[in-house]
Design a protein around this motif. Sequence first.
Motif, PDB file in Angstrom:
ATOM      1  N   ASN A 103       0.825  -1.211   0.000  1.00  0.00           N
ATOM      2  CA  ASN A 103       0.000   0.000   0.000  1.00  0.00           C
ATOM      3  C   ASN A 103       0.858   1.260   0.000  1.00  0.00           C
ATOM      4  O   ASN A 103       0.569   2.227  -0.711  1.00  0.00           O
ATOM      5  N   VAL A 104       1.920   1.258   0.786  1.00  0.00           N
ATOM      6  CA  VAL A 104       2.806   2.416   0.839  1.00  0.00           C
ATOM      7  C   VAL A 104       3.505   2.607  -0.506  1.00  0.00           C
ATOM      8  O   VAL A 104       3.605   3.732  -1.010  1.00  0.00           O
ATOM      9  N   ALA A 105       3.966   1.525  -1.099  1.00  0.00           N
ATOM     10  CA  ALA A 105       4.636   1.620  -2.399  1.00  0.00           C
ATOM     11  C   ALA A 105       3.676   2.143  -3.469  1.00  0.00           C
ATOM     12  O   ALA A 105       4.058   2.967  -4.311  1.00  0.00           O
ATOM     13  N   TRP A 106       2.439   1.687  -3.431  1.00  0.00           N
ATOM     14  CA  TRP A 106       1.453   2.157  -4.407  1.00  0.00           C
ATOM     15  C   TRP A 106       1.153   3.635  -4.205  1.00  0.00           C
ATOM     16  O   TRP A 106       1.102   4.410  -5.162  1.00  0.00           O
ATOM     17  N   ALA A 107       0.981   4.047  -2.947  1.00  0.00           N
ATOM     18  CA  ALA A 107       0.669   5.449  -2.672  1.00  0.00           C
ATOM     19  C   ALA A 107       1.850   6.357  -3.013  1.00  0.00           C
ATOM     20  O   ALA A 107       1.659   7.488  -3.468  1.00  0.00           O
ATOM     21  N   ALA A 108       3.067   5.865  -2.844  1.00  0.00           N
ATOM     22  CA  ALA A 108       4.249   6.684  -3.132  1.00  0.00           C
ATOM     23  C   ALA A 108       4.434   6.926  -4.620  1.00  0.00           C
ATOM     24  O   ALA A 108       4.993   7.953  -5.014  1.00  0.00           O
ATOM     25  N   GLN A 109       3.971   6.022  -5.459  1.00  0.00           N
ATOM     26  CA  GLN A 109       4.180   6.195  -6.899  1.00  0.00           C
ATOM     27  C   GLN A 109       3.089   7.039  -7.555  1.00  0.00           C
ATOM     28  O   GLN A 109       3.198   7.357  -8.724  1.00  0.00           O
ATOM     29  N   LEU A 110       2.048   7.400  -6.803  1.00  0.00           N
ATOM     30  CA  LEU A 110       0.978   8.218  -7.383  1.00  0.00           C
ATOM     31  C   LEU A 110       1.495   9.610  -7.741  1.00  0.00           C
ATOM     32  O   LEU A 110       2.251  10.220  -6.995  1.00  0.00           O
ATOM     33  N   SER A 115      -8.603   9.689  -5.953  1.00  0.00           N
ATOM     34  CA  SER A 115      -9.991   9.908  -5.574  1.00  0.00           C
ATOM     35  C   SER A 115     -10.725   8.581  -5.593  1.00  0.00           C
ATOM     36  O   SER A 115     -10.581   7.788  -6.525  1.00  0.00           O
ATOM     37  N   PHE A 116     -11.524   8.319  -4.572  1.00  0.00           N
ATOM     38  CA  PHE A 116     -12.268   7.072  -4.495  1.00  0.00           C
ATOM     39  C   PHE A 116     -13.644   7.188  -5.142  1.00  0.00           C
ATOM     40  O   PHE A 116     -14.509   6.376  -4.892  1.00  0.00           O
ATOM     41  N   LEU A 117     -13.842   8.185  -5.974  1.00  0.00           N
ATOM     42  CA  LEU A 117     -15.159   8.403  -6.549  1.00  0.00           C
ATOM     43  C   LEU A 117     -15.607   7.308  -7.512  1.00  0.00           C
ATOM     44  O   LEU A 117     -16.708   6.794  -7.360  1.00  0.00           O
ATOM     45  N   PRO A 118     -14.837   6.906  -8.496  1.00  0.00           N
ATOM     46  CA  PRO A 118     -15.335   5.814  -9.342  1.00  0.00           C
ATOM     47  C   PRO A 118     -15.212   4.469  -8.595  1.00  0.00           C
ATOM     48  O   PRO A 118     -14.113   3.992  -8.339  1.00  0.00           O
ATOM     49  N   ASP A 119     -16.334   3.887  -8.257  1.00  0.00           N
ATOM     50  CA  ASP A 119     -16.335   2.655  -7.467  1.00  0.00           C
ATOM     51  C   ASP A 119     -15.633   1.511  -8.185  1.00  0.00           C
ATOM     52  O   ASP A 119     -14.914   0.741  -7.565  1.00  0.00           O
ATOM     53  N   ILE A 120     -15.834   1.401  -9.491  1.00  0.00           N
ATOM     54  CA  ILE A 120     -15.249   0.285 -10.215  1.00  0.00           C
ATOM     55  C   ILE A 120     -13.726   0.368 -10.194  1.00  0.00           C
ATOM     56  O   ILE A 120     -13.040  -0.655 -10.104  1.00  0.00           O
ATOM     57  N   GLN A 121     -13.185   1.576 -10.224  1.00  0.00           N
ATOM     58  CA  GLN A 121     -11.736   1.738 -10.161  1.00  0.00           C
ATOM     59  C   GLN A 121     -11.211   1.276  -8.799  1.00  0.00           C
ATOM     60  O   GLN A 121     -10.186   0.600  -8.716  1.00  0.00           O
ATOM     61  N   SER A 122     -11.900   1.614  -7.728  1.00  0.00           N
ATOM     62  CA  SER A 122     -11.492   1.178  -6.392  1.00  0.00           C
ATOM     63  C   SER A 122     -11.583  -0.337  -6.254  1.00  0.00           C
ATOM     64  O   SER A 122     -10.720  -0.956  -5.634  1.00  0.00           O
ATOM     65  N   VAL A 123     -12.609  -0.937  -6.835  1.00  0.00           N
ATOM     66  CA  VAL A 123     -12.765  -2.391  -6.784  1.00  0.00           C
ATOM     67  C   VAL A 123     -11.619  -3.067  -7.532  1.00  0.00           C
ATOM     68  O   VAL A 123     -11.038  -4.053  -7.049  1.00  0.00           O
ATOM     69  N   ILE A 124     -11.278  -2.556  -8.695  1.00  0.00           N
ATOM     70  CA  ILE A 124     -10.185  -3.144  -9.479  1.00  0.00           C
ATOM     71  C   ILE A 124      -8.859  -3.024  -8.739  1.00  0.00           C
ATOM     72  O   ILE A 124      -8.072  -3.977  -8.689  1.00  0.00           O
ATOM     73  N   ILE A 125      -8.598  -1.876  -8.126  1.00  0.00           N
ATOM     74  CA  ILE A 125      -7.361  -1.703  -7.359  1.00  0.00           C
ATOM     75  C   ILE A 125      -7.354  -2.649  -6.161  1.00  0.00           C
ATOM     76  O   ILE A 125      -6.335  -3.276  -5.857  1.00  0.00           O
ATOM     77  N   PHE A 126      -8.481  -2.790  -5.477  1.00  0.00           N
ATOM     78  CA  PHE A 126      -8.566  -3.695  -4.329  1.00  0.00           C
ATOM     79  C   PHE A 126      -8.295  -5.144  -4.744  1.00  0.00           C
ATOM     80  O   PHE A 126      -7.521  -5.848  -4.084  1.00  0.00           O
ATOM     81  N   ILE A 127      -8.911  -5.581  -5.827  1.00  0.00           N
ATOM     82  CA  ILE A 127      -8.696  -6.956  -6.301  1.00  0.00           C
ATOM     83  C   ILE A 127      -7.237  -7.150  -6.698  1.00  0.00           C
ATOM     84  O   ILE A 127      -6.633  -8.195  -6.439  1.00  0.00           O
TER      85      ILE A 127
END
Length: 165
Positions: A103-110, A115-127
């Motif tokens: 999670n830290v590595a992913w957040a550091a490369q942003l 934004s967590f607005l598109p739900d499908i994008q959050s689901v894909i990242i979670f999976i």
Amino acid sequence: MSLFQMNKLVLGVPLWILTIVIELATVFGLHTGSGLIVEKEALSKTVTNNTLYKFGWSIALLIQIFLCHFGLGGPINSFLSWNGWLPLARLSYGVYLFHYGLNVAWAAQLRHVYSFLPDIQSVIIFIGFIGTVNLISAVLFLCVEQPMANFEKLLTSRHTTRNKK
């Protein structure tokens, strides 16, 4: 119905009801209803809930563990004892170790604020996170943990056979 089965019923049912009530109170303790109207809770309610909910949850789980251990678990004990959970149980420590770093590595490369607005994008990242962390954990288990367990078994079996002679 024997006396032992009667005691199991008399003891088990109230304790299961107690644990369910404690867990529901823990989860839904401060919820007021519809959730559409956000109301500020009284400070005393919030402080009481934040003080007692972890203790209540742990006591309810403790009672459930004892109920399952002494044969009063019923279908819940059967579900939790299912052998299908074994692979996940073996991977869980590796998942615990690696999820935060990923999670830290992913957040550091942003390059922008996520934004967590598109739900499908959050689901894909979670999976993607779940798959990646479980893959890393499986490799860790197969390359480190399992060989060390086999080596430990080899050492302890030699030690016990020497003591028997």
